[in-house]
Scaffold this motif. Sequence first.
Motif, short mmCIF file in Angstrom:
data_model
loop_
_atom_site.label_atom_id
_atom_site.label_comp_id
_atom_site.label_asym_id
_atom_site.label_seq_id
_atom_site.Cartn_x
_atom_site.Cartn_y
_atom_site.Cartn_z
N ALA A 65 0.86 -1.19 0.00
CA ALA A 65 0.00 0.00 0.00
C ALA A 65 0.89 1.23 0.00
O ALA A 65 1.88 1.30 0.75
CB ALA A 65 -0.90 0.01 1.24
N TYR A 66 0.53 2.20 -0.84
CA TYR A 66 1.32 3.42 -0.98
C TYR A 66 0.46 4.65 -0.70
O TYR A 66 -0.77 4.59 -0.69
CB TYR A 66 1.89 3.53 -2.40
N PHE A 67 1.15 5.75 -0.53
CA PHE A 67 0.51 7.05 -0.42
C PHE A 67 0.57 7.69 -1.81
O PHE A 67 1.63 8.03 -2.30
CB PHE A 67 1.28 7.91 0.59
N GLY A 68 -0.60 7.79 -2.46
CA GLY A 68 -0.67 8.43 -3.77
C GLY A 68 0.11 7.74 -4.86
O GLY A 68 0.67 8.41 -5.74
N HIS A 69 0.19 6.42 -4.84
CA HIS A 69 0.88 5.62 -5.86
C HIS A 69 2.39 5.88 -5.91
O HIS A 69 3.04 5.50 -6.88
CB HIS A 69 0.27 5.85 -7.25
N ASP A 70 2.92 6.50 -4.88
CA ASP A 70 4.36 6.78 -4.82
C ASP A 70 5.05 5.59 -4.14
O ASP A 70 4.87 5.36 -2.94
CB ASP A 70 4.61 8.06 -4.04
N ARG A 71 5.84 4.84 -4.92
CA ARG A 71 6.45 3.62 -4.39
C ARG A 71 7.51 3.90 -3.32
O ARG A 71 7.97 2.97 -2.65
CB ARG A 71 7.05 2.80 -5.54
N GLY A 72 7.88 5.14 -3.16
CA GLY A 72 8.80 5.50 -2.09
C GLY A 72 8.10 5.83 -0.79
O GLY A 72 8.75 6.14 0.21
N ARG A 73 6.76 5.78 -0.79
CA ARG A 73 5.98 6.14 0.39
C ARG A 73 5.08 4.97 0.78
O ARG A 73 3.88 4.97 0.58
CB ARG A 73 5.15 7.39 0.10
N VAL A 74 5.72 3.95 1.36
CA VAL A 74 5.02 2.71 1.72
C VAL A 74 4.23 2.91 3.01
O VAL A 74 4.75 3.42 4.01
CB VAL A 74 6.03 1.56 1.89
#
Length: 202
Positions: A65-74
């Motif tokens: 699960a991400y924040f806003g589809h940002d893979r650096g923000r798990v």
Amino acid sequence: MPQQPEAEIRSLVRDVEHRADDAGKMTVAGYAAVFGEIADIGGHFREVLTRGAFEKTLASSDVRAYFGHDRGRVLGRKSAGTLRLREDEKGLAVEIDLPDTSDGRDARTLIERGDISGMSFGFVVTKQEWDETGETPLRTIREVVLDEVSIVSEPAYDGTSIAMRSLDAARKERRQQNFNAAARRLGMKVTLDLTSRSKARA
């Protein structure tokens, strides 16, 4: 090397529920997708998900699960138990235990304020059908590989071009099938004509 299938993104604007336990840990819950609802994808086509579309992928995929589809923000992960996914009669239900990180705290604040408006999912279609009998093509998605889920602040319909390429491929396949059927009919007619002529000569 074969080209990897490209992922598409769809968002569902529905209320995201949240609850905190005695230790202050927050869990958010909602639906990333619902079954049976027809969505208009940019006026290019309509799209509907059928029940069972996530059954196989939920049994095998380790989704994040991400924040806003940002893979650096798990925000969570299925294998870690901090992301829970299930398919029910309504759709793809999602629960995320938000981490005590800057992104987790930001997500919590935005949800509490009502700024977060829904959930979203990234996917690759593995089984689909196209119906062009209506005014706008209808895409029925029967099976997907789930790539990720996200908490989002606005709806997204990324991947329209991918779907349109799929529609073009379906059209080409139908034309080929029609051509093959016509060739078979022609072949049968030629065979019958030749047989009739042979009988007439006899």
